[in-house]
Scaffold this active site. Structure first.
Site, short mmCIF file in Angstrom:
data_model
loop_
_atom_site.label_atom_id
_atom_site.label_comp_id
_atom_site.label_asym_id
_atom_site.label_seq_id
_atom_site.Cartn_x
_atom_site.Cartn_y
_atom_site.Cartn_z
N GLU A 155 58.63 -18.02 23.37
CA GLU A 155 57.70 -17.50 24.91
C GLU A 155 55.85 -19.03 25.22
O GLU A 155 55.65 -18.59 24.59
CB GLU A 155 58.05 -16.48 25.06
CG GLU A 155 57.30 -16.43 26.01
CD GLU A 155 57.49 -14.59 26.91
OE1 GLU A 155 57.05 -14.23 25.86
OE2 GLU A 155 56.51 -14.36 27.88
N ASP A 171 45.93 -8.64 12.46
CA ASP A 171 44.46 -9.99 12.07
C ASP A 171 44.80 -10.55 13.95
O ASP A 171 44.72 -11.37 14.56
CB ASP A 171 45.75 -11.53 11.76
CG ASP A 171 44.20 -12.21 11.82
OD1 ASP A 171 42.95 -12.00 12.26
OD2 ASP A 171 44.38 -13.96 11.72
N1 ADE Z 1 48.81 -21.60 21.98
C1 ADE Z 1 50.37 -20.73 20.80
N2 ADE Z 1 50.71 -19.79 21.29
C2 ADE Z 1 50.83 -20.66 21.93
C3 ADE Z 1 52.02 -20.23 23.14
N3 ADE Z 1 53.71 -19.21 23.19
N4 ADE Z 1 51.85 -20.51 24.47
C4 ADE Z 1 50.74 -20.58 25.19
N5 ADE Z 1 49.69 -21.06 24.55
C5 ADE Z 1 50.49 -21.47 23.13
#
Ligand code: ADE
Length: 315
Positions: free
Chosen positions: A113, A158
């Site tokens: 997502e 984490d």
């Molecule tokens: N950065 C890392 N994962 C993301 C995500 N699911 N949506 C937007 N930015 C991100």
């Protein structure tokens, strides 16, 4: 084996040009179904890019992991943990959704997502800190997401502001489950001690790591509650409670639970944080008590409003 089970199947009607006969074809979603865009983030062994479905125009975040690197660095296990965890947490409020996984010769792909509003760290940096109302809004979502997650037998291990993304509606979504632990027991009242061996004795980020991990090399659900306490402190203070010039000094502060509230730190949040940042995990408050704390007096955790209310003014 990795891609086959998770690969998305798409059933398409295919019309034969000569006979006009329509047949159903099962197609697998693959890398060619997406247009890759800007970089959203870089992890230690992965890159996240914006991806747009060519067919629907829907946006995703694609996490790309290089197979050769994963094998060399012995990280294959963590990728599987991340995938299994996200599948277990499907349809869980406050957790980023995993839609598809696939692979090609070089890489593994997680179609996640897309959370277009950055993460909690950038939100705090933009505003210096966040006010009490806004802290309560996000703290309520984070603790509710942790509650769901723990009840499904997942410990994140984490949790930190960078791993809390903001979705289209500015709601919190936990991500990055590569260090998660999946427990067989899903009963939240039954605390399972999760003993670690020397080889994986440190997981997490120095500023948010709990003293029991540093002292006794074990973690259970309560390490996520500790990290939650650190995050709540940070939202108000603008900096995490345990911060020093290097990891070693940070660890020392964590082990001594050496932190100080900043001037003007709201009294009710002080009390909450004080009851979480306690060295002995047996004396630390647990999620039901956190939800019942006076800081959340006007929050209803039972009617879905935590996830429905619009975000307050930031800053
Ligand atoms: N950065 C890392 N994962 C993301 C995500 N699911 N949506 C937007 N930015 C991100």
């Amino acid at each position: 084996e990795w891609a086959e089970r998770g690969a998305a199947m798409i059933v398409k009607d295919v019309t034969d040009k000569e006979t006009g006969k329509v047949t159903k074809h099962v197609m697998k979603k693959g890398i060619n179904d997406f247009k890759f865009g800007e970089t959203l983030g870089d992890g230690s062994y992965s890159t996240v890019l914006l991806a747009t479905s060519i067919e629907s125009g829907k946006k995703y975040a694609v996490k790309i992991l290089n197979k050769e690197y994963l094998i060399k660095q012995k990280k294959v296990k963590y990728v599987n943990i991340e995938k299994n965890t996200l599948q277990r947490l499907k349809n869980t409020k406050g957790i980023i959704s995993l839609f598809f996984t696939f692979q090609d010769e070089t890489s593994l792909y997680f179609l996640l997502e897309y959370a277009p509003n950055g993460d909690l760290l950038s939100l705090m940096r933009k505003h210096g800190s966040v006010n009490e109302v806004c802290t309560k809004y996000y703290a309520a979502q984070i603790i509710d997401a942790l509650d769901f997650m723990h009840s499904k037998g997942v410990i994140h291990r984490d949790l930190k502001p960078e791993n809390i993304l903001l979705d289209t509606d500015m709601k919190a979504k936990l991500t990055d489950f590569g260090t998660a632990r999946l427990l067989e027991s899903t009963s939240p009242g039954d605390i399972k001690y999760d003993l670690l061996t020397r080889s994986n004795s440190f997981v997490g980020t120095a500023e948010y790591v709990s003293p029991e991990l540093l002292n006794d090399s074990y973690v259970d659900f309560r390490c996520d509650i500790w990290a939650f306490g650190c995050i709540v402190f940070q939202m108000i203070a603008g900096k995490p409670p345990f911060k020093a010039n290097n990891e070693y000094l940070t660890f020392q502060k964590v082990m001594k639970v050496q932190f100080a509230f900043t001037a003007g730190f709201p009294v009710r949040i002080r009390d909450l944080v004080k009851n979480i940042l306690i060295k002995d995990p047996d004396r630390r408050i647990l999620i039901p008590q956190i939800k019942a704390h006076q800081f959340f007096a006007d929050v209803n955790f039972n009617d879905g409003s935590v996830w429905e209310n619009d975000p307050p003014e930031l800053g």
